[in-house]
Design an enzyme around this catalytic site. Structure first.
Site, short mmCIF file in Angstrom:
data_model
loop_
_atom_site.label_atom_id
_atom_site.label_comp_id
_atom_site.label_asym_id
_atom_site.label_seq_id
_atom_site.Cartn_x
_atom_site.Cartn_y
_atom_site.Cartn_z
N GLY A 14 3.45 -4.74 -5.74
CA GLY A 14 4.86 -5.03 -5.53
C GLY A 14 5.70 -3.82 -5.84
O GLY A 14 5.19 -2.70 -5.90
N LYS A 15 6.96 -4.09 -6.08
CA LYS A 15 7.89 -2.97 -6.27
C LYS A 15 7.55 -2.11 -7.48
O LYS A 15 7.88 -0.94 -7.53
CB LYS A 15 9.31 -3.51 -6.41
CG LYS A 15 9.74 -4.20 -5.14
CD LYS A 15 11.21 -4.23 -4.94
CE LYS A 15 11.52 -4.93 -3.64
NZ LYS A 15 11.85 -6.34 -3.78
N ARG A 16 6.88 -2.72 -8.47
CA ARG A 16 6.55 -1.95 -9.67
C ARG A 16 5.60 -0.80 -9.35
O ARG A 16 5.52 0.17 -10.05
CB ARG A 16 5.90 -2.86 -10.71
CG ARG A 16 6.90 -3.70 -11.47
CD ARG A 16 6.23 -4.51 -12.57
NE ARG A 16 5.09 -5.27 -12.07
CZ ARG A 16 3.82 -4.99 -12.35
NH1 ARG A 16 3.54 -3.99 -13.14
NH2 ARG A 16 2.85 -5.74 -11.87
#
Ligand code: GLU
Length: 466
Positions: free
Chosen positions: A247-249
């Site tokens: 994901g964005k992490r």
């Protein structure tokens, strides 16, 4: 019936390797037959969607070669392809459901819904709406209250055959009447996606496994609206090396970041295509996008999540470099070496590109070959050893004795420098330090051949003292 698939990202972040897998499968599935591949922007979340992310997603997909036939920029017969431009269409279909008695206005306050949820959880029940507004008499409608539109879910079972996960069965009672239009008059994801998939003629919905719980809701909506139900294929999760879903992490695994690191598009596609041991091609095989299209089949796709392996990406990076023509790669790195001699640059690229997994890495290999670098601290220490000037003078004499340096005579010259009492590395290290300024890098014979006679002699001058 011609196959039509769609990739439907929300422009709330950058494209990453997990979402590229979804895009790739949609693309391959459509291209395998003469189908259409649609790009649809799911941008109804106005707070989090931005035109910059939309632009970046389109740019990255195009860079990968995953080109769409219909989309926000290209248009098409079934557009617009941005959900924010289709809001009135969703309201029209919501009105149909209201009229047919398949949906109703719900006036419950956030506080009531929250209390309901809490008490259900306390009783160990799955939280779901209790249907209080289902049969609200007109005179019981609170004045001036805002409302949402809920879909009326009738009891029964929802069954479908997923192309990866096999037969799926859900009990409608666990779903509860869900919201299709919010109090801001914006359709929810489930509703907008169904209306769009139907109106855009999507025959197969291919998306991440995380959407599996949405599918029974969507099937109920397709049926209530009188639309045919498409086929479904849910792709198992892609995890990062820390075993959490991508994901964005994981900013380093965005396509943007990989592009900036200098991976070639085919390297990224291959790393993604091999996730989960995709059976259409074997382990380490490197394929062009066209070859993937020819070999693609949905059979036997593994159901277990796969981990995105950065080492596999690096291997694919090297394979992509090896496959790409020296000319093409020279074109890509030439911006780093504007003043370099083009012929020498291309010769260097040809020799060393297969050892680099990215353009950045290639640049670091090429730099000492194209520009004379200052020796590093460690290189200087090696060059200061007492026997070194004599050794480098012998090298100079040997190089002067050949017409031009190539891999073959470079090897011979290096062999001829060996002396009793000097270890091999005590011969090679000073030579490497003198001609490249560093103790690491591309194979020494290659270095000499790439630099050529004149340049090697020029670089040796400062260390031979004459
Ligand atoms: N906008 C959704 C997402 O980005 C797409 C879901 C779907 O393909 O139906 O996850």
């Amino acid at each position: 019936m011609a196959v039509r698939t769609r990739f439907a990202p929300s422009p709330t972040g950058l494209l990453h390797v997990g979402s590229v897998r979804t895009a790739l499968f949609n693309f391959l599935f459509a291209r395998r037959s003469v189908g259409g591949f649609i790009l649809r922007m799911e941008d109804t979340d106005r707070k989090r969607s931005t035109p910059e992310f939309e632009e970046a997603i389109m740019e990255d997909l195009a860079w990968l070669g995953l080109c769409w036939d219909e989309g926000p920029d290209t248009g098409g017969d079934r557009g617009p392809y941005r959900q924010s431009e289709r809001l009135s269409v969703y309201l029209e279909y919501a009105a149909r459901l209201l009229k047919a008695g398949r949906a109703y206005r719900c006036y419950c306050t956030v506080e009531r819904l929250e209390a309901l949820r809490r008490s259900q959880l306390e009783q160990g029940l799955p939280p779901r709406y209790d249907g209080r507004c289902r049969n609200l008499r007109p005179d019981a409608v609170p004045e001036g209250a805002s409302h949402v539109v809920r879909f009326m879910v009738e009891d029964g079972k929802v069954e479908f055959e997923d192309m990866v996960f096999g037969p799926m069965r859900f009990d409608a009672r666990d779903i509860g009447d869900f919201i299709i239009v919010g109090s801001d008059r914006i359709a929810t994801y489930n509703f907008a996606a169904v209306v769009d998939d139907a109106l855009m003629g999507v025959t197969h919905v291919i998306r991440g496994e995380d959407h599996l719980p949405n599918t029974p809701r969507q099937i109920l909506l397709f049926r209530a609206l009188g639309f045919g139900v498409p086929g479904f294929m849910h792709l198992p999760l892609v995890l990062s090396e820390d075993r959490t879903p991508l994901g964005k992490r994981h900013a380093g695994l965005s396509i943007r970041a990989l592009r900036e690191e200098g991976y070639l598009p085919d390297a990224v596609l291959n790393a993604v295509a091999h996730l989960g041991g995709y059976p259409g091609w074997s382990g380490e095989e490197f394929l062009s996008l066209d070859e993937m299209v020819r070999r693609f089949s949905v059979k036997r796709l593994s159901r277990s999540p796969s981990v995105f392996d950065v080492n596999a990406l690096k291997r694919m990076g090297r394979a992509a470099m090896e496959r790409a023509s020296a000319e093409a790669v020279t074109g890509l790195v030439s911006r780093y070496f504007r003043d370099a001699d083009r012929a020498r640059l291309e010769r260097a690229v040809r020799e060393v590109k297969g050892e680099a997994s990215t353009l950045e890495e290639l640049r670091s290999f090429l730099a000492p070959l194209l520009e004379e670098p200052e020796p590093t601290e460690k290189a200087r220490e090696v060059l200061a050893r007492p026997y070194v000037p004599g050794l480098l003078r012998a090298l100079r004499d040997a190089v002067e004795g050949v017409e031009e340096l190539d891999g073959e005579n470079s090897r011979k010259i290096m062999k001829g420098l060996k002396r009793p009492g000097l270890k091999d590395r005590e011969v090679f290290m000073p030579v490497r330090a003198a001609v490249t300024g560093s103790l690491q890098g591309v194979e020494l014979n290659k270095v000499l051949a790439i630099l050529g006679k004149e340049e090697v002699l020029r670089r040796l001058e400062r260390f031979t003292g004459t």
